[in-house]
Design a protein around this motif. Structure first.
Motif, PDB file in Angstrom:
ATOM      1  N   VAL A  14      26.069  22.503  69.446  1.00 18.62           N
ATOM      2  CA  VAL A  14      25.645  21.268  68.780  1.00 18.62           C
ATOM      3  C   VAL A  14      24.995  21.589  67.440  1.00 18.62           C
ATOM      4  CG1 VAL A  14      24.082  19.292  68.952  1.00 18.62           C
ATOM      5  CG2 VAL A  14      25.458  19.947  70.913  1.00 18.62           C
ATOM      6  N   SER A  15      24.225  22.669  67.371  1.00 18.88           N
ATOM      7  CA  SER A  15      23.623  23.062  66.098  1.00 18.88           C
ATOM      8  C   SER A  15      24.698  23.426  65.081  1.00 18.88           C
ATOM      9  CB  SER A  15      22.671  24.242  66.295  1.00 18.88           C
ATOM     10  OG  SER A  15      21.564  23.858  67.079  1.00 18.88           O
ATOM     11  N   GLY A  16      25.725  24.119  65.526  1.00 21.44           N
ATOM     12  CA  GLY A  16      26.843  24.429  64.632  1.00 21.44           C
ATOM     13  C   GLY A  16      27.567  23.177  64.176  1.00 21.44           C
ATOM     14  N   ALA A  17      27.724  22.220  65.091  1.00 23.04           N
ATOM     15  CA  ALA A  17      28.357  20.954  64.718  1.00 23.04           C
ATOM     16  C   ALA A  17      27.510  20.208  63.698  1.00 23.04           C
ATOM     17  CB  ALA A  17      28.574  20.091  65.965  1.00 23.04           C
ATOM     18  N   MET A  18      26.193  20.307  63.818  1.00 18.66           N
ATOM     19  CA  MET A  18      25.314  19.653  62.840  1.00 18.66           C
ATOM     20  C   MET A  18      25.442  20.315  61.477  1.00 18.66           C
ATOM     21  SD  MET A  18      21.795  18.699  64.827  1.00 18.66           S
ATOM     22  CE  MET A  18      21.078  18.005  63.351  1.00 18.66           C
ATOM     23  N   LYS A  19      25.484  21.645  61.472  1.00 11.51           N
ATOM     24  CA  LYS A  19      25.570  22.362  60.194  1.00 11.51           C
ATOM     25  C   LYS A  19      26.889  22.099  59.477  1.00 11.51           C
ATOM     26  CE  LYS A  19      22.473  26.056  61.574  1.00 11.51           C
ATOM     27  NZ  LYS A  19      22.353  27.446  61.995  1.00 11.51           N
ATOM     28  N   ILE A  20      27.935  21.856  60.232  1.00 12.51           N
ATOM     29  CA  ILE A  20      29.246  21.613  59.628  1.00 12.51           C
ATOM     30  C   ILE A  20      29.541  20.117  59.522  1.00 12.51           C
ATOM     31  CG2 ILE A  20      31.733  21.922  59.952  1.00 12.51           C
ATOM     32  CD1 ILE A  20      31.038  24.594  61.347  1.00 12.51           C
ATOM     33  N   GLY A  21      29.257  19.384  60.581  1.00 19.41           N
ATOM     34  CA  GLY A  21      29.662  17.991  60.665  1.00 19.41           C
ATOM     35  C   GLY A  21      28.933  17.046  59.736  1.00 19.41           C
ATOM     36  N   ILE A  22      27.626  17.213  59.612  1.00 21.84           N
ATOM     37  CA  ILE A  22      26.870  16.284  58.776  1.00 21.84           C
ATOM     38  C   ILE A  22      27.223  16.431  57.299  1.00 21.84           C
ATOM     39  CG2 ILE A  22      24.548  15.636  58.029  1.00 21.84           C
ATOM     40  CD1 ILE A  22      23.692  15.911  60.947  1.00 21.84           C
ATOM     41  N   PRO A  23      27.283  17.652  56.748  1.00 22.41           N
ATOM     42  CA  PRO A  23      27.725  17.743  55.348  1.00 22.41           C
ATOM     43  C   PRO A  23      29.146  17.223  55.129  1.00 22.41           C
ATOM     44  CG  PRO A  23      26.639  19.775  55.987  1.00 22.41           C
ATOM     45  CD  PRO A  23      26.809  18.962  57.230  1.00 22.41           C
ATOM     46  N   LEU A  24      30.040  17.470  56.093  1.00 22.30           N
ATOM     47  CA  LEU A  24      31.394  16.931  55.970  1.00 22.30           C
ATOM     48  C   LEU A  24      31.389  15.406  56.010  1.00 22.30           C
ATOM     49  CD1 LEU A  24      33.697  19.268  58.077  1.00 22.30           C
ATOM     50  CD2 LEU A  24      33.779  18.845  55.637  1.00 22.30           C
ATOM     51  N   ALA A  25      30.561  14.845  56.878  1.00 19.75           N
ATOM     52  CA  ALA A  25      30.469  13.391  56.958  1.00 19.75           C
ATOM     53  C   ALA A  25      29.955  12.804  55.646  1.00 19.75           C
ATOM     54  CB  ALA A  25      29.561  12.979  58.113  1.00 19.75           C
ATOM     55  N   VAL A  26      28.996  13.474  55.020  1.00 21.68           N
ATOM     56  CA  VAL A  26      28.488  13.007  53.730  1.00 21.68           C
ATOM     57  C   VAL A  26      29.588  13.051  52.679  1.00 21.68           C
ATOM     58  CG1 VAL A  26      26.880  13.543  51.858  1.00 21.68           C
ATOM     59  CG2 VAL A  26      26.078  13.572  54.216  1.00 21.68           C
ATOM     60  N   LEU A  27      30.357  14.127  52.653  1.00 23.38           N
ATOM     61  CA  LEU A  27      31.460  14.224  51.696  1.00 23.38           C
ATOM     62  C   LEU A  27      32.506  13.143  51.930  1.00 23.38           C
ATOM     63  CD1 LEU A  27      31.996  18.087  51.465  1.00 23.38           C
ATOM     64  CD2 LEU A  27      31.007  16.577  49.737  1.00 23.38           C
ATOM     65  N   PHE A  28      32.836  12.903  53.207  1.00 20.28           N
ATOM     66  CA  PHE A  28      33.804  11.854  53.508  1.00 20.28           C
ATOM     67  C   PHE A  28      33.259  10.474  53.143  1.00 20.28           C
ATOM     68  CE2 PHE A  28      35.950  14.957  56.341  1.00 20.28           C
ATOM     69  CZ  PHE A  28      37.242  14.784  55.857  1.00 20.28           C
ATOM     70  N   MET A  29      31.958  10.251  53.355  1.00 16.30           N
ATOM     71  CA  MET A  29      31.370   8.962  52.975  1.00 16.30           C
ATOM     72  C   MET A  29      31.406   8.772  51.464  1.00 16.30           C
ATOM     73  SD  MET A  29      28.125   8.212  55.394  1.00 16.30           S
ATOM     74  CE  MET A  29      28.262   8.008  57.136  1.00 16.30           C
ATOM     75  N   ASN A  55      33.435   5.183  60.640  1.00 14.54           N
ATOM     76  CA  ASN A  55      33.728   6.320  61.517  1.00 14.54           C
ATOM     77  C   ASN A  55      32.837   7.517  61.218  1.00 14.54           C
ATOM     78  OD1 ASN A  55      35.673   4.826  62.815  1.00 14.54           O
ATOM     79  ND2 ASN A  55      37.372   5.710  61.670  1.00 14.54           N
ATOM     80  N   CYS A  56      32.535   7.750  59.946  1.00 11.46           N
ATOM     81  CA  CYS A  56      31.618   8.837  59.587  1.00 11.46           C
ATOM     82  C   CYS A  56      30.224   8.577  60.145  1.00 11.46           C
ATOM     83  CB  CYS A  56      31.541   9.004  58.076  1.00 11.46           C
ATOM     84  SG  CYS A  56      32.995   9.774  57.368  1.00 11.46           S
ATOM     85  N   ALA A  57      29.773   7.340  60.021  1.00 11.90           N
ATOM     86  CA  ALA A  57      28.448   6.989  60.547  1.00 11.90           C
ATOM     87  C   ALA A  57      28.403   7.158  62.062  1.00 11.90           C
ATOM     88  CB  ALA A  57      28.087   5.559  60.157  1.00 11.90           C
ATOM     89  N   ILE A  58      29.458   6.749  62.750  1.00  9.46           N
ATOM     90  CA  ILE A  58      29.513   6.914  64.207  1.00  9.46           C
ATOM     91  C   ILE A  58      29.494   8.391  64.573  1.00  9.46           C
ATOM     92  CG2 ILE A  58      31.010   6.628  66.233  1.00  9.46           C
ATOM     93  CD1 ILE A  58      31.864   3.919  64.993  1.00  9.46           C
ATOM     94  N   GLY A  59      30.218   9.216  63.834  1.00 10.54           N
ATOM     95  CA  GLY A  59      30.225  10.653  64.095  1.00 10.54           C
ATOM     96  C   GLY A  59      28.849  11.283  63.922  1.00 10.54           C
ATOM     97  N   VAL A  60      28.140  10.894  62.869  1.00 10.01           N
ATOM     98  CA  VAL A  60      26.790  11.419  62.640  1.00 10.01           C
ATOM     99  C   VAL A  60      25.865  10.976  63.770  1.00 10.01           C
ATOM    100  CG1 VAL A  60      24.775  11.259  61.129  1.00 10.01           C
ATOM    101  CG2 VAL A  60      27.030  11.662  60.155  1.00 10.01           C
ATOM    102  N   ILE A  61      25.974   9.724  64.192  1.00 13.70           N
ATOM    103  CA  ILE A  61      25.140   9.229  65.295  1.00 13.70           C
ATOM    104  C   ILE A  61      25.415  10.011  66.571  1.00 13.70           C
ATOM    105  CG2 ILE A  61      24.773   7.243  66.814  1.00 13.70           C
ATOM    106  CD1 ILE A  61      25.148   5.485  64.271  1.00 13.70           C
TER     107      ILE A  61
END
Length: 77
Positions: A14-29, A55-61
């Motif tokens: 989950v920590s790895g997903a946060m490090k990768i997923g949140i910045p990607l979600a910001v870029l997609f937003m 969808n990006c917001a749902i992924g971050v949540i």
């Protein structure tokens, strides 16, 4: 296998997903925001951009909820 060992593995994932997923979600937003601004009134493009933002917001949540759940489990152990 110990339960805390499994929880630590899931925490690392989950920590790895946060490090990768949140910045990607910001870029997609940002990209979806630019698409929305550049749509020029095209309803299909607006709908696509709004769907991407949602969808990006749902992924971050989901990522943040998973991190919170893992933290709660770790404190209970």
């Amino acid at each position: 296998m110990d339960v805390s060992f499994v929880v630590n593995i899931i925490n690392n994932l989950v920590s790895g997903a946060m490090k990768i997923g949140i910045p990607l979600a910001v870029l997609f937003m940002i990209g979806a925001g630019i698409m929305l601004a550049m749509s020029g009134g095209n309803i299909n493009t607006e709908r696509m951009a709004k769907t991407a933002i949602r969808n990006c917001a749902i992924g971050v949540i989901i990522i943040l909820a998973a991190k919170g759940l893992i933290s709660m489990i770790q404190t209970a152990l």
